[in-house]
Design an enzyme around this catalytic site. Sequence first.
Site, mmCIF file in Angstrom:
data_model
loop_
_atom_site.group_PDB
_atom_site.id
_atom_site.type_symbol
_atom_site.label_atom_id
_atom_site.label_comp_id
_atom_site.label_asym_id
_atom_site.label_seq_id
_atom_site.Cartn_x
_atom_site.Cartn_y
_atom_site.Cartn_z
ATOM 1 N N THR A 138 1.024 -4.192 2.090
ATOM 2 C CA THR A 138 -0.618 -4.031 2.490
ATOM 3 C C THR A 138 -1.122 -3.003 2.487
ATOM 4 O OG1 THR A 138 0.140 -5.951 3.932
ATOM 5 C CG2 THR A 138 -2.282 -5.495 4.382
ATOM 6 N N GLU A 147 -2.081 1.205 1.801
ATOM 7 C CA GLU A 147 -2.447 1.793 0.751
ATOM 8 C C GLU A 147 -2.777 0.969 -0.375
ATOM 9 O OE1 GLU A 147 -2.725 5.152 0.268
ATOM 10 O OE2 GLU A 147 -2.539 5.447 2.133
#
Lengths: 729, 729
Positions: free
Chosen positions: A487, A489
Amino acid sequence: MKYEIFSSDSNVITFSSFGTLKTQLNHIKHPLFYSNCCYCNTTQSSFITETKATSCDIRKTLARMEDSIDHLAFERNKAQFDVDEMKIVWAGSRQDFELSDRISRLVASDPAFRKDDRTTLGRKELFKNTLRKAAYAWKRINELRLNEQEAYKLRSFVDQPAFTDLHWGMFVPAIQGQGTDEQQQKWLPLAYRMQIIGCYAQTELGHGSNVQGLETTATFDPKTDEFVIHNPTLTSSKWWPGGLGKISTHAVVYARLIIGGEDHGVHGFIVQLRSLDDHLPLSGITIGDIGMKFGNAAYNTMDNGVLRFDHVRIPRNQMLMRVSQVTREGKYVHSNVPRQLVYGTMVNVRQKIVADASVALSRAVCIATRYSAVRRQFGSHNGGLETQVIDYKTQQARLFPLLASAYAFRFVGEWLKWLYMDVTKRLQANDFSTLPEAHACTAGLKSLTTTATADGIEECRKLCGGHGYLCSSGLPELFAVYVPACTYEGDNIVLLLQVARYLMKTVSQLGSGNKPVGTTAYMARVEQLMQYHSDVKKAEDWLKPNVVLEAFEARAARMSVACAQNLSKFTNPEEGFQELAADLVDAAVAHCQLIVVSKFIEKLQQDIPGKGVKKQLEVLCSIYALFLLHKHLGDFLSTGCINPKQGSLASEQLRNLYSQVRPNAIALVDAFNYTDHYLGSILGRYDGNVYPKLYEEAWKDPLNDSVVPDGFKEYIQPMLKQQLRNARL
Amino acid sequence: MKYEIFSSDSNVITFSSFGTLKTQLNHIKHPLFYSNCCYCNTTQSSFITETKATSCDIRKTLARMEDSIDHLAFERNKAQFDVDEMKIVWAGSRQDFELSDRISRLVASDPAFRKDDRTTLGRKELFKNTLRKAAYAWKRINELRLNEQEAYKLRSFVDQPAFTDLHWGMFVPAIQGQGTDEQQQKWLPLAYRMQIIGCYAQTELGHGSNVQGLETTATFDPKTDEFVIHNPTLTSSKWWPGGLGKISTHAVVYARLIIGGEDHGVHGFIVQLRSLDDHLPLSGITIGDIGMKFGNAAYNTMDNGVLRFDHVRIPRNQMLMRVSQVTREGKYVHSNVPRQLVYGTMVNVRQKIVADASVALSRAVCIATRYSAVRRQFGSHNGGLETQVIDYKTQQARLFPLLASAYAFRFVGEWLKWLYMDVTKRLQANDFSTLPEAHACTAGLKSLTTTATADGIEECRKLCGGHGYLCSSGLPELFAVYVPACTYEGDNIVLLLQVARYLMKTVSQLGSGNKPVGTTAYMARVEQLMQYHSDVKKAEDWLKPNVVLEAFEARAARMSVACAQNLSKFTNPEEGFQELAADLVDAAVAHCQLIVVSKFIEKLQQDIPGKGVKKQLEVLCSIYALFLLHKHLGDFLSTGCINPKQGSLASEQLRNLYSQVRPNAIALVDAFNYTDHYLGSILGRYDGNVYPKLYEEAWKDPLNDSVVPDGFKEYIQPMLKQQLRNARL
């Protein structure tokens, strides 16, 4: 551990000078000895010299011997390659190997870094434990005068997420990358000495993926030459930044720059959050921790935080001004530093994530592989040993592709490191030509490797049977601490859509003479690839790198072209992109898998020293590719790249390859060179001494502090005594 | 929650008599109001009546209004079917609906069952909390004179694994199923009143899947007319039984029956473990908890235990003797009760597991669907609202198949309940003809549904973005508490191999006149199915139930036949079975998916009342089938059941179906009728009031008890002050 002797009968204990142990007990099987029988192959009896011993002797001998016995020695003896050379290949270089080896042992041998009690701690104790380790690690780093690289290694081998990760991994690089020389001179020395502790405050309660949608504002006040940082809404509250909740004194805060009512988009600002004297939040600032997260310890060692600003003022020179500046007069101007720099940073961050994926996956694979060799289920006839579960084809078909993936991700990560250096060199020469391709490529590889790793860790946990569910297996923690990588970056699906956009652009420009570069270079041969039909005739044909590579290229090219054709049917291209998003994601995955396969193949074209090392890597490379082919058979068949017969030959070859890996499996995970401390898993112990240690570990749970549990008198006794009616509960 | 008012400017608050709220604030956006704007569609303005209010009024009004606002009302208004009727369909019957509805509200409204603080508790506090709830639940069950079914519902809505689950779910049924009339008369009344608390001690440290490999012994001593229960090895220690570690007074212990040196295999024995006076383990018995498990609270509320016997004696009449007996003289005899009874019990247990799968998956889907409607990311132009993530095709393509799976598993679970009753009836009439098929079928469905549910919960968590990683999303707990279902009561891969064995036997007998029964009946048409080619010409053809069913039948039949043909090439059939295990597993999956699809289709052949209800279910059924077809496209193509064009038409139809579900999505998850208490998720709140509640919840974490965290003085201050060198860490 104290060993109970189950009988005072005289026992005969027999052990060898080679460190393996074998017992002959009269009727009574001692638990430890029996375990040994489970592990050691009986065929080693020729090494054995006999010694008579009494129960009492056994008791004394056991404690001394236990830690020197390698229950997996018979597996290690099977290996057909030079493990020490493979360790170098895995590490990247001899120097890298020696660095990791030295620092990991340093951490493992220091009781201050003990981590086996983590999962039983409540939130506050766990957090305090993290603060202690972080401080101690920093103290040791200074005492030992470790350089930057060594310090980084030390922090990662401590293996407990902490505010320091964000300070060194995000706060410092943000100033390095986005600060002016003057700003760097002012802030970096403070940060380097940890006189200030920083975090990275970007995401908001209502805004994760969509950075451009951030709501926090930084309004320039020309009267006072300040910015006013403010959260206009609840959803604009900063939310998630690690290290923010309880520790950071400063933050790089991302906010919309507003000058004279005009919105100039999102920029970074250095903001002091807490007093350097009493650590209290400064006026106008509300900060807290956002609460418990997935897993027992995992990221609960970290103070991910919430932050609200109520018209907080900072001097103008605390906007990070390397790329754009606000002048004293309130004019917004750009420097001659290229904005594309930010993409270079992204390539760097994601390159590290891919490297981390190979580490996380290899840890899980190491645990599951070793325990699969220790564990036996079924297959016993006439009361003999049961079959090692690693010998079952179903186990191999799930485990070995993950082992191959760990190596594949390692090598693609190594290549990405090169790519980052190449991009940086070009940026410095104002050459931005390869940047979009490099950006798409790293985005896609981040998505591909993190998804596969998160799923792979959980698969490894399941491959350990019920015991994988125990925290002492190390796998629940490994999963919970890893899975946010899918999830952060960039959400993995959002990233694949970015890759797809780049692919569609590449396809659309194919006729225009704009030659596709880097990892999309194969697209230049699109006409040939559209005509391609695999010429595989027998299973071994699938071992040829070119055969595999062409099939993957043809599949990827055709899926992209098919998407482009379908897109062209829409009058509104954006609507088409939304409608066909799921197909576009599939095409992006095909492209990214091709990259990983091709980089693995490229690696094998290099000279790789060491007896049998290259051979093993060739086997793993084939497994990785053919496993993907099997998993995505529908892609290969529906695009007509291969026919069903060829698909079934690939499966046949895959089974053969599993048999080739089997004797080398333990050595291939030994090559990761992980200490037992770093693995943090009883199932994955190097010596394979699983069951006695699992038993021993159980007793450490706080629930075992007392025989009769707290709550018995109030709740259970009245129940048993039928006196619940009048009980106060 | 306390609301801060960000300005003392006069605000205009406007709300409607329909329970929706819209604000117009002068320059300042109040966080709560702004959130509202995010949720409510602006098109509802026609309902709005205006009222002037001051800041002060707002403050007062807010607390009152907040809980009555339905932020998802505009979604609910879109639904094209009768939700109340769908609730009945989901529940199974009006009676079942009313029962669940009544008991779930009873639990939800009782503060003693509050569970939002669970994840922050240390192990001991968590365990004590569980004991209190279990005792309180039992007290309420007695006070309210709940019947067995109601009591079961109450325990499941309390939603916290406890020793009582094993007492009622395994200990009592074991005595009911395996005890003689006399034994039942003695033990059951004690158990029914909880004067004794029992658990089920089967698995051992070294023996999970392979029950026949258990090592614990029960040796008959004719001198004293007793059994001697003993653990001869460490690996024979009982390991995992829930309720054993700290609470159970008794256990049904599985051990090898040894009479006069002869091993009669594994049997069950009732053994008292702890004193009914002081709760201490009886002489010769060692018991403890096995330690922390995956997840924050999850199964750490349960005392899964370890148990060792050192020659513990029990009277002969404590062997469960319904099927086999040991006489006073030490003779081992069988009663006329059929041994097949044990398979009937297995069918029952696994039937319940399938039902639980639909519950767990639907909870996760409910959370992810509601939050996908609340959450907005990207797609905002000119500063307006961003797009609801549920409108993205990539989100739909991941979420809606899981929604469809939840319904599919519900109906196949319902059918399994019928199957169990049918099998029981036949057993009573000594008809064992359908038993092997029923056993294979339930084994396969247990495997299929639990794997899909565990993966589906994790997918739902990822579909919620970063916030899904917070415990307050409810999803980490749901995953951690659910995932052992993939391992207990038969490892999922081991079970699929059992199914494959049954399929191979069925195929081998096809020529022999042995007509395949039940879910394998389609095999009788194998010749026709081997000739089958789908005649789908346009996307809508895939909506016809028969078209789908035939494609699934042909795929399953051909995969089984292909395996059988490959097996026949091996001279040693068992070796072939091992070698081809991965293909056999695939064939078993294809067969099990066919069962789920066919039972969904059968369900739709019934009369289903309620406006639009059947239509919605038809859409979900098509989604379930076509999603599987898309996912396993390789199977369908390589067996030649469909061609690539038909595969792509299926994908096209799938996209259309997603658009049809979209307006009904919220209503379809409302039909599960879960209370907010049971869901235990801020993201999944019925009213969609996510962000203010998420913000509020964060402050409850123990770390927020103090502004400056414990450990700051010892570890952080010396770091900031550069005084670490002399610090004691």
